[in-house]
Design a protein around this motif. Structure first.
Motif, mmCIF file in Angstrom:
data_model
loop_
_atom_site.group_PDB
_atom_site.id
_atom_site.type_symbol
_atom_site.label_atom_id
_atom_site.label_comp_id
_atom_site.label_asym_id
_atom_site.label_seq_id
_atom_site.Cartn_x
_atom_site.Cartn_y
_atom_site.Cartn_z
ATOM 1 N N ILE A 69 74.335 -62.235 71.080
ATOM 2 C CA ILE A 69 73.986 -62.735 72.687
ATOM 3 C C ILE A 69 72.717 -63.347 72.301
ATOM 4 O O ILE A 69 72.623 -64.607 72.973
ATOM 5 N N GLU A 70 71.688 -63.134 71.681
ATOM 6 C CA GLU A 70 70.557 -64.060 71.690
ATOM 7 C C GLU A 70 70.819 -65.211 70.971
ATOM 8 O O GLU A 70 70.309 -66.408 71.179
ATOM 9 N N PRO A 71 71.323 -65.358 69.745
ATOM 10 C CA PRO A 71 71.636 -66.216 68.918
ATOM 11 C C PRO A 71 72.332 -67.448 69.677
ATOM 12 O O PRO A 71 71.926 -68.843 69.640
ATOM 13 N N VAL A 72 73.402 -66.928 70.430
ATOM 14 C CA VAL A 72 74.381 -67.983 71.259
ATOM 15 C C VAL A 72 73.440 -68.648 72.256
ATOM 16 O O VAL A 72 73.491 -69.762 72.645
ATOM 17 N N VAL A 73 72.548 -67.827 72.769
ATOM 18 C CA VAL A 73 71.764 -68.200 74.061
ATOM 19 C C VAL A 73 70.680 -69.256 73.461
ATOM 20 O O VAL A 73 70.626 -70.498 74.051
ATOM 21 N N GLU A 74 70.324 -68.810 72.324
ATOM 22 C CA GLU A 74 69.261 -69.853 71.633
ATOM 23 C C GLU A 74 69.977 -71.127 71.399
ATOM 24 O O GLU A 74 69.426 -72.276 71.517
ATOM 25 N N ARG A 75 71.065 -71.101 70.634
ATOM 26 C CA ARG A 75 71.778 -72.303 70.583
ATOM 27 C C ARG A 75 72.296 -73.059 71.723
ATOM 28 O O ARG A 75 72.130 -74.437 71.834
ATOM 29 N N LEU A 76 72.730 -72.689 72.509
ATOM 30 C CA LEU A 76 72.958 -73.152 74.053
ATOM 31 C C LEU A 76 71.753 -73.821 74.723
ATOM 32 O O LEU A 76 71.771 -74.853 75.235
ATOM 33 N N THR A 77 70.586 -72.957 74.538
ATOM 34 C CA THR A 77 69.401 -73.646 75.393
ATOM 35 C C THR A 77 69.046 -74.801 74.601
ATOM 36 O O THR A 77 68.238 -75.766 74.911
#
Length: 143
Positions: free
Chosen positions: A104-112
């Motif tokens: 969750i955190e790595p995907v959110v970081e990539r998308l932001t």
């Protein structure tokens, strides 16, 4: 009788948003069929004003679509449809993108990093998610 469906997302700029979502989901943007588009123009079913160029390809101005890499048997098509006005209120329907708790955190970081904005962090019992908005403000949950 059961019906097939596609998900349609209204947008003021279909092609860049389709690119963003294809990247976010690991899906593929449907390729443009320039020969078909030119044939429709030649036959009088469309005009040059119905088209635009995106990433060097002639495309329909009104929309762009993405598909799961395994095809429509795996998941419905998502169409990004041109509308004249930007989004102004909260979505009543959104997608939950299931990436697994460890991702969750790595995907959110990539998308932001690609233009998304974090809106909310939620938890229900052992389950948690992060609600984000795509570059045009459409909500989705990463769970």
């Amino acid at each position: 009788m059961a019906y097939d469906f596609q998900v349609v997302i209204d947008t003021v700029d279909p092609h860049p948003l389709a690119d963003w979502w294809a990247d976010a989901l690991g899906w593929q943007v449907e390729p443009s069929n320039e020969a078909f588009i030119r044939a429709m123009i030649e036959k009088g079913h469309a005009t040059e004003d119905d088209t635009t160029t995106h990433n060097g390809a002639l495309v329909w101005k009104a929309g762009a679509a993405i598909r799961h890499p395994d095809g429509l048997e795996r998941a419905p098509r998502v169409l990004f449809q041109l509308v004249p006005a930007a989004k102004t209120v909260k979505n009543r329907v959104h997608l939950d993108v299931r990436v697994g708790a460890d991702n969750i955190e790595p995907v959110v970081e990539r998308l932001t990093g690609k233009g998304a904005k974090v809106l909310h962090r939620g938890r229900q019992g052992p389950n948690w998610w992060i609600t984000i908005a795509d570059p045009e403000g459409n909500e989705l949950c990463i769970t």
